[in-house]
Design an enzyme around this catalytic site. Structure first.
Site, mmCIF file in Angstrom:
data_model
loop_
_atom_site.group_PDB
_atom_site.id
_atom_site.type_symbol
_atom_site.label_atom_id
_atom_site.label_comp_id
_atom_site.label_asym_id
_atom_site.label_seq_id
_atom_site.Cartn_x
_atom_site.Cartn_y
_atom_site.Cartn_z
ATOM 1 N N HIS A 80 68.156 35.760 31.919
ATOM 2 C CA HIS A 80 69.290 36.254 31.134
ATOM 3 C C HIS A 80 70.521 35.367 31.245
ATOM 4 O O HIS A 80 71.466 35.527 30.473
ATOM 5 C CB HIS A 80 69.652 37.672 31.595
ATOM 6 C CG HIS A 80 68.470 38.574 31.711
ATOM 7 N ND1 HIS A 80 67.818 38.791 32.911
ATOM 8 C CD2 HIS A 80 67.794 39.283 30.789
ATOM 9 C CE1 HIS A 80 66.795 39.604 32.717
ATOM 10 N NE2 HIS A 80 66.761 39.918 31.438
ATOM 11 N N CYS A 102 66.934 31.357 29.873
ATOM 12 C CA CYS A 102 66.262 30.997 28.619
ATOM 13 C C CYS A 102 67.079 29.921 27.902
ATOM 14 O O CYS A 102 68.306 30.054 27.772
ATOM 15 C CB CYS A 102 66.138 32.235 27.729
ATOM 16 S SG CYS A 102 65.520 31.842 26.075
ATOM 17 N N GLU A 132 73.016 39.506 30.213
ATOM 18 C CA GLU A 132 73.218 38.309 29.385
ATOM 19 C C GLU A 132 74.674 38.205 28.945
ATOM 20 O O GLU A 132 75.250 37.109 28.935
ATOM 21 C CB GLU A 132 72.299 38.347 28.154
ATOM 22 C CG GLU A 132 72.419 37.092 27.304
ATOM 23 C CD GLU A 132 71.639 37.146 26.004
ATOM 24 O OE1 GLU A 132 72.112 36.550 25.020
ATOM 25 O OE2 GLU A 132 70.562 37.786 25.975
ATOM 26 N N THR A 171 71.522 37.306 22.457
ATOM 27 C CA THR A 171 70.312 36.844 21.756
ATOM 28 C C THR A 171 69.334 37.963 21.405
ATOM 29 O O THR A 171 68.400 37.736 20.649
ATOM 30 C CB THR A 171 69.552 35.805 22.608
ATOM 31 O OG1 THR A 171 69.119 36.422 23.827
ATOM 32 C CG2 THR A 171 70.415 34.594 22.904
ATOM 33 N N CYS A 201 67.674 35.326 18.987
ATOM 34 C CA CYS A 201 66.554 34.407 19.191
ATOM 35 C C CYS A 201 65.399 34.688 18.232
ATOM 36 O O CYS A 201 65.259 35.793 17.704
ATOM 37 C CB CYS A 201 66.089 34.443 20.650
ATOM 38 S SG CYS A 201 64.937 35.740 21.044
ATOM 39 N N SER A 229 65.386 46.743 28.897
ATOM 40 C CA SER A 229 65.146 45.598 28.018
ATOM 41 C C SER A 229 65.832 45.820 26.673
ATOM 42 O O SER A 229 65.415 46.665 25.882
ATOM 43 C CB SER A 229 63.635 45.412 27.820
ATOM 44 O OG SER A 229 63.367 44.554 26.730
#
Length: 316
Positions: A80, A102, A132, A171, A201, A229
């Site tokens: 994250h 990522c 994130e 994202t 993303c 999540s």
């Protein structure tokens, strides 16, 4: 008794994305190369099954670096992303660390820094408290980034200089929700600088598009994923908006509330980007115990994007 028939449609693509796959590989290869323990700051990805599996192999999960005893054991930063202060702290403590952020999250970090260096005030579209978002806001000094969560926030926002403004996004957001917020910002601030390439993303977008196509055709949808999540939770929301009211998030087969699936004849199944295919198989098997199932796939199939591993692990 004869089991009722159930047609299952598997959404494709689903499950692991390249960033999640890379992050898990980094922990596994670090364990292979350096031995246990390998410390991981925060859950490497938001999935308990994955985290528990890595813990059994010798990974130790912590929330902060000061929980790690002195030594030369590697430290891995989660997919994250982390605030800039975290690697700086690790260096000050002489820790050997591997960054599993990522690359698509790193792209947002780079973009935010570029806008800041060009003198722009930055808006981050995202969810407060998500790791994130904490990592992205932590790339710059306090006050450089303003978080906007809703269209109402976008309507109420007042920048210091509307001519020197940019936005970036988390994202793993809902594509449609984000688009609505961006529309407000662009209407109010026509000069706002846009990302060079959309920040949401490819995996989030692809999974949402697959769900949108399947949702109107089924009685219920199961999204395999964890409540932590973001992209999994968004898939449930997307399915409901696309016409499937009975869309539910399921972490494991043993967590299924069977009362939610009484009388169904068609079912869609997908998985968030941090949920392994093993858990999808487990859910299908659970339905097979209660229904006479037939399974088909719908969608574009598997993604082929692969991200490079850190240099230190490429020889492992």
């Amino acid at each position: 008794m004869t089991k009722p028939k159930l047609d299952i449609t598997l959404c494709a693509p689903r499950g692991f994305c390249a960033g999640v796959d890379r992050a898990i590989q980094i922990v596994e290869l670090a364990l292979e190369k350096y031995g246990a323990p390998v410390y991981v700051r925060h859950a490497i990805v938001h999935n308990k099954y994955v985290v528990d599996g890595l813990r059994q192999k010798g990974a130790v999960f912590v929330e902060e670096l000061d929980e790690i005893p002195p030594g030369d054991a590697p430290v891995v930063f989660s997919a994250h992303g982390v605030p800039k202060a975290v690697p700086a702290d690790a260096k000050a403590r002489n820790m050997f660390f591997l960054d599993a952020t990522c690359p698509l999250v790193s792209k947002v970090h780079i973009e935010a820094n570029r806008h800041f260096n060009e003198g722009r005030e930055i808006v981050l579209i995202g969810h407060a408290g998500h790791v994130e978002v904490i990592g992205t806001m932590g790339q710059l000094p306090a006050g450089a980034i303003t978080l906007i969560e809703t269209t109402e926030d976008a309507e109420a926002y007042t920048p210091r200089d509307p001519g020197k403004l940019a936005f970036v996004t988390q994202t793993t957001l809902s594509v449609d929700d984000t688009s609505a917020i961006v529309d407000v910002l662009r209407r109010r601030f026509p000069a706002i600088a846009l990302p060079h390439k959309e920040d949401i993303c490819y995996a989030t977008t692809n999974r949402q598009e697959a769900v949108k196509k399947v949702a109107p055709q089924v009685d219920a949808i199961v999204v395999v994923g964890a409540p932590e999540s973001s992209n999994s939770v968004r898939l449930v929301e997307v399915a409901r908006r696309a016409g499937c009211e009975r869309a539910v998030l399921v972490e494991r087969a043993d967590a299924i509330d069977w009362s939610q699936f009484e009388g169904i004849r068609t079912l869609g199944i997908t998985a968030g980007a941090s949920a392994p295919e093993t858990l999808v198989d487990e859910v299908i098997e659970a339905f097979a115990q209660r229904f006479d199932i037939s399974v088909s796939a719908h969608g574009a199939g598997r993604e082929t994007i692969v991200f490079n591993l850190p240099r230190e692990l490429r020889v492992a």
